[in-house]
Design a protein around this motif. Structure first.
Motif, PDB file in Angstrom:
ATOM      1  N   ILE A  86       0.824  -1.207   0.000  1.00 59.30           N
ATOM      2  CA  ILE A  86       0.000   0.000   0.000  1.00 59.30           C
ATOM      3  C   ILE A  86       0.862   1.262   0.000  1.00 59.30           C
ATOM      4  CG2 ILE A  86      -1.788   1.277   1.227  1.00 59.30           C
ATOM      5  CD1 ILE A  86      -2.701  -1.348  -0.028  1.00 59.30           C
ATOM      6  N   TYR A  87       1.878   1.316   0.873  1.00 59.72           N
ATOM      7  CA  TYR A  87       2.733   2.512   0.934  1.00 59.72           C
ATOM      8  C   TYR A  87       3.475   2.773  -0.390  1.00 59.72           C
ATOM      9  CZ  TYR A  87       6.669   5.521   2.067  1.00 59.72           C
ATOM     10  OH  TYR A  87       7.608   6.521   2.049  1.00 59.72           O
ATOM     11  N   PRO A  88       4.102   1.756  -1.027  1.00 62.42           N
ATOM     12  CA  PRO A  88       4.764   2.040  -2.317  1.00 62.42           C
ATOM     13  C   PRO A  88       3.803   2.543  -3.382  1.00 62.42           C
ATOM     14  CG  PRO A  88       5.559  -0.029  -1.405  1.00 62.42           C
ATOM     15  CD  PRO A  88       4.402   0.395  -0.560  1.00 62.42           C
ATOM     16  N   ILE A  89       2.589   1.988  -3.414  1.00 61.09           N
ATOM     17  CA  ILE A  89       1.620   2.453  -4.409  1.00 61.09           C
ATOM     18  C   ILE A  89       1.239   3.906  -4.134  1.00 61.09           C
ATOM     19  CG2 ILE A  89      -0.752   2.176  -5.228  1.00 61.09           C
ATOM     20  CD1 ILE A  89      -0.406  -0.836  -4.864  1.00 61.09           C
ATOM     21  N   GLY A  90       0.978   4.216  -2.853  1.00 61.53           N
ATOM     22  CA  GLY A  90       0.640   5.594  -2.501  1.00 61.53           C
ATOM     23  C   GLY A  90       1.774   6.560  -2.807  1.00 61.53           C
ATOM     24  N   TYR A  91       3.004   6.148  -2.528  1.00 58.30           N
ATOM     25  CA  TYR A  91       4.155   7.019  -2.792  1.00 58.30           C
ATOM     26  C   TYR A  91       4.372   7.183  -4.294  1.00 58.30           C
ATOM     27  CZ  TYR A  91       8.699   9.183  -1.943  1.00 58.30           C
ATOM     28  OH  TYR A  91       9.753  10.070  -1.886  1.00 58.30           O
ATOM     29  N   MET A  92       4.101   6.135  -5.070  1.00 55.36           N
ATOM     30  CA  MET A  92       4.207   6.248  -6.522  1.00 55.36           C
ATOM     31  C   MET A  92       3.204   7.268  -7.054  1.00 55.36           C
ATOM     32  SD  MET A  92       3.658   3.277  -9.428  1.00 55.36           S
ATOM     33  CE  MET A  92       1.921   3.088  -9.001  1.00 55.36           C
ATOM     34  N   GLN A 136      17.382   4.930 -15.737  1.00 54.26           N
ATOM     35  CA  GLN A 136      18.382   5.302 -16.729  1.00 54.26           C
ATOM     36  C   GLN A 136      18.374   6.801 -17.000  1.00 54.26           C
ATOM     37  OE1 GLN A 136      17.725   2.867 -20.222  1.00 54.26           O
ATOM     38  NE2 GLN A 136      18.574   1.021 -19.266  1.00 54.26           N
ATOM     39  N   PHE A 137      17.167   7.384 -17.106  1.00 50.05           N
ATOM     40  CA  PHE A 137      17.045   8.812 -17.389  1.00 50.05           C
ATOM     41  C   PHE A 137      16.753   9.620 -16.123  1.00 50.05           C
ATOM     42  CE2 PHE A 137      15.094   7.042 -21.527  1.00 50.05           C
ATOM     43  CZ  PHE A 137      16.357   6.738 -22.008  1.00 50.05           C
ATOM     44  N   PHE A 138      16.496   8.943 -14.997  1.00 51.39           N
ATOM     45  CA  PHE A 138      16.258   9.586 -13.692  1.00 51.39           C
ATOM     46  C   PHE A 138      15.108  10.585 -13.726  1.00 51.39           C
ATOM     47  CE2 PHE A 138      20.753   8.323 -13.681  1.00 51.39           C
ATOM     48  CZ  PHE A 138      20.722   7.452 -12.603  1.00 51.39           C
ATOM     49  N   LYS A 139      14.067  10.247 -14.471  1.00 52.03           N
ATOM     50  CA  LYS A 139      12.831  11.041 -14.462  1.00 52.03           C
ATOM     51  C   LYS A 139      11.812  10.284 -13.620  1.00 52.03           C
ATOM     52  CE  LYS A 139      13.622  13.228 -18.963  1.00 52.03           C
ATOM     53  NZ  LYS A 139      13.057  13.488 -20.316  1.00 52.03           N
ATOM     54  N   ILE A 140      11.958  10.397 -12.299  1.00 53.93           N
ATOM     55  CA  ILE A 140      11.185   9.570 -11.382  1.00 53.93           C
ATOM     56  C   ILE A 140       9.694   9.895 -11.446  1.00 53.93           C
ATOM     57  CG2 ILE A 140      10.936   8.829  -8.992  1.00 53.93           C
ATOM     58  CD1 ILE A 140      13.528   7.983 -10.355  1.00 53.93           C
ATOM     59  N   GLY A 141       9.368  11.179 -11.519  1.00 58.78           N
ATOM     60  CA  GLY A 141       7.955  11.561 -11.592  1.00 58.78           C
ATOM     61  C   GLY A 141       7.292  11.039 -12.850  1.00 58.78           C
ATOM     62  N   TYR A 142       7.990  11.138 -13.967  1.00 60.99           N
ATOM     63  CA  TYR A 142       7.461  10.659 -15.248  1.00 60.99           C
ATOM     64  C   TYR A 142       7.279   9.142 -15.214  1.00 60.99           C
ATOM     65  CZ  TYR A 142       7.143  10.110 -20.337  1.00 60.99           C
ATOM     66  OH  TYR A 142       6.738   9.803 -21.605  1.00 60.99           O
ATOM     67  N   ALA A 143       8.282   8.428 -14.683  1.00 65.39           N
ATOM     68  CA  ALA A 143       8.191   6.974 -14.578  1.00 65.39           C
ATOM     69  C   ALA A 143       7.062   6.572 -13.636  1.00 65.39           C
ATOM     70  CB  ALA A 143       9.521   6.401 -14.091  1.00 65.39           C
ATOM     71  N   SER A 144       6.880   7.315 -12.554  1.00 64.36           N
ATOM     72  CA  SER A 144       5.796   7.020 -11.606  1.00 64.36           C
ATOM     73  C   SER A 144       4.436   7.213 -12.270  1.00 64.36           C
ATOM     74  CB  SER A 144       5.911   7.908 -10.374  1.00 64.36           C
ATOM     75  OG  SER A 144       7.118   7.666  -9.688  1.00 64.36           O
ATOM     76  N   ALA A 145       4.308   8.230 -13.103  1.00 61.06           N
ATOM     77  CA  ALA A 145       3.051   8.450 -13.822  1.00 61.06           C
ATOM     78  C   ALA A 145       2.746   7.277 -14.748  1.00 61.06           C
ATOM     79  CB  ALA A 145       3.127   9.754 -14.618  1.00 61.06           C
TER      80      ALA A 145
END
Length: 300
Positions: A35-41, A264-273
């Protein structure tokens, strides 16, 4: 008298709370690791973060807007659906045929069942390395066999026209063993008197298959299909080792796309989306599948 009543109430309260206390460790682990990883994502999907900076910039739905307008991501969605559709239904279809053939006694059939199951317990890294050699365009065993019968060599992993098909072949080969054994278990649980009654009525084999075998195997089919869909959408190892999403983005799927932009590209927000969109797609498919087909499942 008051002490007895207090003790009795305490016992009643503990009796009611004991089941929750016993499952609390499992609930804690589930919340902590699921639950926490999904919420943080979901939280990260609304931010711009490069995995290094201590601050995260809130950008609202910009990641989702760019994702849905990105041609590359649309190709990833199409690749994922094509891979999932053919992998799941080819695996289930071939496994069912093999199960019908192997569902009998004898040492030879036991040996064949074990042989078919062996790819399932082999690591995906080993499987990927093996098939990379088999599908090598110049020295691969598959092209060598095709050349023997007069067919020109095929660039299995280096051509956009064949690369995704090659990965589907690998996934089907690896998944057949598990599905076959599950189908065999389902076939052996079907009451024999149903087939005996059908034989007395001179029912043709194909009708026995459609009217007895398929309905009685519906829970197995239901289980294997939903598990296959979820696993296929999460494919990563074979793509990472065999094609790296190429050539020309032809084998890139959801999880590898998320890995690329996240690590690889370190775009964490984009990858999370992208991860949120994958979660939504799997949730919608699962709900639709349960709503449409669960009523057709025959539980004895």
């Amino acid at each position: 008298m008051g002490e007895r009543r207090s003790t009795s109430q305490s016992l009643v309260s503990w009796t009611r709370l004991r089941p929750y206390a016993m499952i609390s460790p499992a609930i804690l682990v589930f919340c902590l690791f699921f639950i926490y990883p999904i919420g943080y994502m979901v939280y990260l999907s609304f931010h711009d973060w490069n995995f290094v900076s201590p601050t995260k910039e809130f950008i609202g739905t910009a990641n989702f807007t760019y994702l849905l307008s990105n041609l590359e991501f649309r190709e990833v969605i199409v690749n994922s659906f094509i891979y999932t559709f053919f992998t799941v239904f080819l695996t289930i279809g071939i496994s069912l045929l093999l199960a019908l053939w192997l569902n009998r006694g004898g040492a030879i059939y036991s040996f064949l069942q074990a042989s078919i199951f062996s790819p399932h317990i082999t690591s995906l890294v080993s499987v990927s390395m093996l098939w990379m050699w088999i599908m090598d365009a110049d020295y691969g065993l598959l092209n060598w066999a095709l050349n023997l019968i007069g067919i020109e060599s095929i660039p299995w992993l280096t051509s956009p026209d064949y690369a995704l098909t090659s990965l589907i072949m690998v996934a089907v080969w690896k998944g057949i063993g598990f599905n076959t054994l599950v189908f065999i278990a389902g076939l052996q649980s079907i009451p024999k008197d149903l087939y005996e009654a059908a034989e007395l009525d001179h029912t043709p084999p194909w009708r026995r298959f459609l009217r007895i075998t398929v309905p009685m195997l519906s829970p197995t089919l239901f289980f294997l299909t939903i598990i296959g869909i979820i696993n296929s959408f999460q494919v990563f190892e074979t793509i990472n080792l065999m094609t790296e999403g190429g050539p020309i983005n032809s084998t890139n799927t959801f999880v590898y796309y998320i890995y690329q932009y996240g690590f690889q590209f370190f775009k964490i927000g984009y990858a999370s989306a992208a991860g949120v969109i994958l979660l939504v797609i799997l949730s919608v498919l699962t709900v639709i599948y349960f709503k449409v087909l669960s009523k057709k499942v025959h539980y004895r």
